[in-house]
Design a protein around this motif. Sequence first.
Motif, PDB file in Angstrom:
ATOM      1  N   LYS A 192      -4.438  -0.557  -7.985  1.00 26.67           N
ATOM      2  CA  LYS A 192      -4.901   0.456  -7.038  1.00 26.67           C
ATOM      3  C   LYS A 192      -4.737   1.887  -7.546  1.00 26.67           C
ATOM      4  N   THR A 193      -3.798   2.126  -8.441  1.00 24.24           N
ATOM      5  CA  THR A 193      -3.550   3.473  -8.938  1.00 24.24           C
ATOM      6  C   THR A 193      -4.691   3.928  -9.836  1.00 24.24           C
ATOM      7  N   ALA A 212       0.829  -1.213   0.000  1.00 21.72           N
ATOM      8  CA  ALA A 212       0.000   0.000   0.000  1.00 21.72           C
ATOM      9  C   ALA A 212       0.858   1.255   0.000  1.00 21.72           C
ATOM     10  N   ILE A 240       2.264   2.043  -3.705  1.00 23.75           N
ATOM     11  CA  ILE A 240       1.347   2.309  -4.809  1.00 23.75           C
ATOM     12  C   ILE A 240       1.473   3.756  -5.291  1.00 23.75           C
TER      13      ILE A 240
END
Length: 219
Positions: A82-83, A16, A19
């Motif tokens: 996630k981006t 996390a 990212i």
Amino acid sequence: MFLIDMFNRKTTMPSAAEILPGRPEEIATAREHALSGHPLKGPFDGGLEIACLAMGQFWGAEKLFWSIDGVEVTAVGYAGGKTSNPTYQEVLTGLTGHAQTVMVVFDPARLDYRDLLAVFFENHDPTQGMRQGSDIGTFFRSAIFASDDGQLSQAKSAVDDYREALSAAGLDARITTEITLSGAFYYAEAHHQQYLFRNPGARSGLKPSGVLFPRTPKA
């Protein structure tokens, strides 16, 4: 140590904290499909369904689907990460978590989802982990991003069926395909869309196992 770190980054999903942040604005892409002229983005007709499949380099993968009867639109992009709104170069850093993915918009009255899964399994090696042949990275991983619980169930059953087919052929049957409900699909830049139509001599990057997928599910 530098080379080891770079290899590990490419084959390990980012934490996390690693990212990349991305951006709120969508990345510009093509307006229309280069072959059909259909709009590349929805909203699509209500009777159509969407399949998102990652099987290595997306240029060659998209070409497999765009001429199938029942397929209305194909597009390449990024899923499973996630981006927000990543660029191609950001995805290749391994710090967005995305896989190169083909979005297939199809008519379920003319084409069964399992037939798309057959094309998926027969045209890459789903036992490769974070790579396809010499294409190495989390962004080349095998993945099925299901649109709903029905697709999710079919995908899981298809993995079991193909595992048996690989085993019967005497091959490694440890399938590493990621199966999950679909999150955001981000369209890739315009020059990536239908790339092999405009550049027919380019490398496809696909490395199939040669084992056929059982078209009829087990009872």
